[in-house]
Design a protein around this motif. Structure first.
Motif, short mmCIF file in Angstrom:
data_model
loop_
_atom_site.label_atom_id
_atom_site.label_comp_id
_atom_site.label_asym_id
_atom_site.label_seq_id
_atom_site.Cartn_x
_atom_site.Cartn_y
_atom_site.Cartn_z
N HIS A 94 0.83 -1.20 0.00
CA HIS A 94 0.00 0.00 0.00
C HIS A 94 0.87 1.25 0.00
CE1 HIS A 94 -2.84 -2.97 1.77
NE2 HIS A 94 -3.76 -2.24 1.17
N LEU A 95 0.44 2.26 -0.74
CA LEU A 95 0.97 3.60 -0.60
C LEU A 95 -0.04 4.35 0.26
CD1 LEU A 95 3.22 5.57 -1.56
CD2 LEU A 95 1.70 6.23 -3.42
N SER A 96 0.39 4.74 1.45
CA SER A 96 -0.56 5.26 2.44
C SER A 96 -0.26 6.71 2.80
CB SER A 96 -0.53 4.40 3.71
OG SER A 96 -0.81 3.06 3.41
N LYS A 100 -6.73 8.20 7.31
CA LYS A 100 -5.70 7.77 6.35
C LYS A 100 -6.34 7.50 4.99
CE LYS A 100 -5.91 2.76 7.02
NZ LYS A 100 -5.18 1.52 7.28
N VAL A 101 -5.48 7.53 3.97
CA VAL A 101 -5.82 7.05 2.63
C VAL A 101 -4.81 5.96 2.32
CG1 VAL A 101 -5.86 7.62 0.18
CG2 VAL A 101 -6.75 9.26 1.84
N ALA A 102 -5.27 4.76 2.01
CA ALA A 102 -4.37 3.66 1.66
C ALA A 102 -4.72 3.18 0.25
CB ALA A 102 -4.49 2.51 2.65
N VAL A 103 -3.80 3.37 -0.69
CA VAL A 103 -4.03 2.97 -2.08
C VAL A 103 -3.24 1.69 -2.34
CG1 VAL A 103 -3.95 3.66 -4.50
CG2 VAL A 103 -4.24 5.40 -2.72
N LEU A 134 -2.87 1.76 -8.20
CA LEU A 134 -2.21 3.06 -8.43
C LEU A 134 -2.43 3.57 -9.85
CD1 LEU A 134 1.14 2.51 -6.49
CD2 LEU A 134 -0.63 4.18 -5.94
N GLN A 135 -2.48 2.65 -10.84
CA GLN A 135 -2.66 3.09 -12.22
C GLN A 135 -4.02 3.77 -12.46
OE1 GLN A 135 -0.52 3.34 -14.75
NE2 GLN A 135 1.05 2.61 -13.33
N LYS A 136 -5.01 3.45 -11.64
CA LYS A 136 -6.34 4.07 -11.79
C LYS A 136 -6.27 5.58 -11.61
CE LYS A 136 -9.03 0.33 -9.66
NZ LYS A 136 -9.90 0.03 -8.50
N ASN A 170 -2.34 13.84 -6.14
CA ASN A 170 -2.02 13.50 -7.53
C ASN A 170 -0.84 12.53 -7.47
OD1 ASN A 170 -0.82 13.57 -10.23
ND2 ASN A 170 -2.25 15.24 -10.63
N ILE A 171 -1.06 11.30 -7.90
CA ILE A 171 -0.05 10.24 -7.75
C ILE A 171 0.38 9.75 -9.13
CG2 ILE A 171 0.45 7.96 -6.76
CD1 ILE A 171 -1.94 8.44 -4.84
#
Length: 837
Positions: free
Chosen positions: A75-77, A94-97, A102-104, A286-287
């Protein structure tokens, strides 16, 4: 740092813009406002922290973060914390992606709902388990089946409050029972080796009666093994902390009596759901996550050679590099890998000269020279950022640091002036800052990097030949060095590594006013007042309506556009390369000296590596330890087993090694890379080293007792000595291939445009008018070569994926069960296989 995968290197990087948070729940006290900051985490490991925004429930951060990711992650958190000066900061949400998601969100501004932070859901790491069904004959001759559960090891468990003392609790769950057994506690490690076996009876002997159980004979299919990893807090007040669990249904043993697999730890099923996610606010992010799969160098030869011939292509618009700029959605996409590739191979000046000459020839008005967002301007911007970063450090950093620290009022807009401020005082403060920054810039010509001087010389020559205007030789250069280099660095020092964070609004306003003035001074525009929309800026500029300023700018521009005269200009000037707090182990200089761990402020220049007791104590004479760069023999990672501490590395000197712990894996990698680069040319560099520490009378790695024994492991591969330009040419070619592959449809359309231009001698068709095509036949030839090279690489990537799919076992250490990313990959491979059939 790349991960090696059977002849292929995998690089991961992420670029994040942390925008703002909205509707944070108010503080329960009377004030209601919060002092919030945001952290970026790889799983549970913090790798970046924004500044604190005080007294706000809608904090604006506007901070950018880029890093090479040195390890695998799930996760990228992002965590929002509320600062508390009296106790531990509290997490708000928190936000956990997930990695596979991630590509979304790639490159899009996205609002994410903050989720509650619960100890039951904060998990990371994996566990290796072996299950075996064994038949056991009891004393009365009855056959009984027992389940042997072997817990071998865990990897990557989180470190909680600076320590990790884990144990595993194993339970067999079924309709009629819940038995639990525990391993021993493993102290001070987040990679515990347990290797313990537990036995559970899974069928009942016939002697048992229904009275004892709800069912006469248990159904194995309904049973599951639960393995829960717990952290022993060593603190009776708070008890043990949950680290994650795995549930394994015994159905896995239906076809085989042995099951051996790795599992990702999962959150607890009954995690806290008391808070509604909507109540916690949201965070705008923005990731941009990039994963580069880089093959051996020879795979890229056709495409790389085609790109490197761009500078000599006639016309340059028919070159592979120029075509990349034409098909990419944004010129910046093409500029970044192109510049890095040409810098790596020493071809940047010929390439930029060629595309700049072509742009000058297309420019009709000398006043608009290099003012657009063309491939030329984007490539030169990127070159200045790479080659000129340390030039900015030497020139601007001291004065920018002072402005940020002093907080002098500099507002000169009467509308925005505070009641307590005096307009004339503010003007004088601002004038002094502008004067000092102008002076350091115009006197820095001798420090301008050679590659930048060579580029400016070429720009000046092209512009002077094209236009009769005598000032164009200055404006062609000033449009880059002032407009696109110094002014943006003053405006946003955090983007140019001059400051760790985006400045506060008060300081940001001061820097905006300085940047506007410096930009106008450097532009040499004939009508200065016309440059300002605001009347207060036009009147302020009267301070600088003096010929001495214009003369200073012209002298500076003359100097930096004199090619090749100033090689190794700043070699005598100490350049601050990196600084920050880390933990160091005392070196034990005398026999009975203490060898404990202490937090110190480390500072690296191109002359020495020092550490100090505190951040403010950074003068050379006050350093607790100073290591000249020439004394650094190697910089290598230190195995975690040495001190049971993560993210450690060693700086090896002639007499001893300095052991240091960085704050996280990204920081450790950055320090190792830059220390290695700056010491790369040392004549006495080692070829071997000890990957573990010398403790208790021997080296832990090779068990040799002599403390000065030669190393037992080869040193890692050397990096380029040039600190500024650490570039992997194959990785950049892979990125360019990926861009060409993404924009294949545009390559085809450009081929059609070339055919149209060649056949029809009339006005070009509107659908093809977006491309610059000076020579259709030469451009078509290059396009054909590009498509051939790209298709060959696409086939190589596809073959690699097929081979990997065939060889990889789900449940292996690399792809544990629960790896959603790998499950998606398997599904894609199955779909593509079905389609190909």
């Amino acid at each position: 740092m790349a991960v090696e995968e059977e002849g292929l290197r995998v690089f991961q990087s992420v670029k994040i813009k942390i925008g703002e948070a909205k509707n944070i729940p108010p503080y329960p006290g009377p004030n209601k406002m919060r002092d919030c900051y945001c952290t970026v985490n790889l799983d549970q490991e913090e790798v970046f922290r924004t500044k604190i925004v005080e007294k706000s429930l809608c904090p604006f951060y506007g901070e950018d973060f880029y890093c090479e990711i040195p390890r695998s992650f799930r996760h990228l958190s992002f965590y929002i914390f509320d600062r508390d000066v009296f106790r531990r900061d509290s997490s708000i949400g928190k936000v956990a992606v997930k990695k596979e998601d991630l590509q979304k969100y790639h490159g899009k501004d996205t609002w994410f709902q903050l989720q509650p932070v619960s100890a039951d859901s904060e998990v990371q790491g994996k566990v290796h388990v072996e299950l075996r069904l064994s038949e056991v004959i009891t004393d009365n001759g009855v056959v009984c089946i027992k389940l042997a559960t072997r817990v071998l090891e865990c990897q990557g468990l989180p470190i909680v409050n600076g320590q990790c003392d884990p144990y595993a609790a194993v339970s067999l769950l079924g309709p009629t029972r819940s038995e639990a057994k525990k391993t021993k506690v493993k102290r001070k490690t987040n990679n515990p080796q347990f290797d313990e076996v537990f036995y559970f009876e899974v069928t009942r002997p016939p002697s048992y009666t229904r009275r004892h159980f709800d069912v006469e004979e248990e159904d194995v299919d309904k049973m599951a093994l639960r393995l829960v990893d717990l952290w022993n807090a060593s603190n009776l007040k708070f008890g043990d902390e949950f680290l994650g669990e795995v549930r394994i249904p015994l159905k896995v043993l239906a076809h085989s009596r042995l099951h051996d697999a790795w599992y990702f730890l999962q959150p607890r099923d009954n995690g806290s759901k008391s808070e509604k996610p909507d109540d916690l606010g949201s965070l705008r992010l923005n990731i941009v996550y990039t994963e580069d799969h880089v093959f051996p160098s020879e795979s890229y030869s056709p495409l790389r050679d085609l790109l490197l011939r761009s500078a000599s292509s006639e016309p340059v618009s028919a070159s592979a590099a120029h075509i990349l700029g034409e098909v990419c959605r944004e010129k910046q996409e093409a500029a970044i890998p192109l510049v890095r590739l040409f810098l790596h191979y020493g071809e940047i000046v010929p390439f930029l000269s060629a595309i700049a000459q072509a742009e000058v020839n297309r420019t009709q008005d000398p006043n608009t020279i290099f003012r657009g967002n063309s491939l030329t301007s984007k490539c030169i911007d990127e070159t200045m950022k790479l080659a000129g970063m340390h030039y900015l450090q030497v020139t601007l950093k001291p004065i920018i640091d002072e402005i940020c620290a002093d907080h002098k009022p500099c507002e000169i807009d009467p509308v925005k002036l505070k009641e307590s401020e005096n307009l004339e005082t503010n003007k004088e403060n601002l004038r002094q800052y502008v004067d000092r920054i102008f002076a350091v810039i115009t006197k820095s010509g001798v420090s301008c990097p050679t590659v930048m001087c060579d580029i400016f010389s070429s720009l000046r020559e092209s512009a002077t030949k094209r236009f009769q205007d005598p000032d164009v030789r200055y404006t062609a250069v000033s449009s880059f060095i002032f407009l696109r280099f110094f002014a943006p660095a003053i405006l946003s020092p955090n983007l140019f590594q001059l400051r760790p964070h985006h400045p506060d609004p008060f300081t940001s306003r001061t820097l905006t006013l300085i940047s506007k003035t410096i930009q106008t001074l450097g532009s040499l525009a004939k009508s200065k007042s016309a440059n300002f929309k605001e009347s207060f800026m036009a009147s302020f500029y009267d301070f600088f309506n003096d010929q001495k300023y214009a003369d200073a700018v012209k002298n500076f521009l003359d100097l930096i556009s004199s090619s090749g005269k100033w090689d190794q200009k700043s070699i005598e000037t100490p350049i601050m390369l990196k600084e920050g707090f880390m933990i160091k182990r005392a070196q034990g200089r005398n026999r009975f000296g203490m060898k404990n761990f202490k937090k110190r402020w480390f500072r690296l220049t191109n002359h020495e590596f020092t550490y100090h007791k505190s951040k403010g104590n950074t003068k050379g004479e006050n350093a607790l330890c100073s290591i000249p760069i020439e004394n650094i023999l190697a910089v290598e990672r230190l195995e975690e087993e040495s001190f049971k501490m993560k993210n450690m590395f060693q700086v090896i000197q002639p007499e001893r090694a300095l052991y240091i712990q960085a704050n996280n894996c990204v920081e450790a990698r950055d320090w190792i890379d830059i220390l290695t680069k700056v010491s790369q040319c040392n004549r006495k560099r080692l070829s071997t080293y000890h990957p573990s520490a010398y403790l208790n009378g021997h080296w832990l790695c090779c068990k040799v007792s002599s403390d000065n024994a030669p190393g037992c492991t080869p040193c890692t591969a050397g990096l380029p000595a040039n600190i500024q330009l650490d570039v992997d040419g194959d990785r950049e070619t892979e990125r360019i291939f990926s861009l060409f592959s993404t924009y294949t449809a545009k390559l085809v359309k450009m081929q059609e445009a070339c055919g149209s231009k060649s056949v029809y001698d009339g006005p070009e068709q509107e659908e093809y008018s977006s491309f610059i095509i000076d020579d259709p036949q030469e451009t078509y030839k290059t396009l054909k070569q590009i498509v051939t090279a790209v298709r060959t690489l696409e086939q190589e990537h596809a073959q690699y994926k097929r081979d990997k799919f065939r060889k990889t076992k789900y449940g292996s250490q690399e792809h544990p069960i629960g790896d959603k990313n790998f499950q998606c990959y398997i599904r894609q491979q199955l779909e593509s296989s079905t389609y190909s059939i």
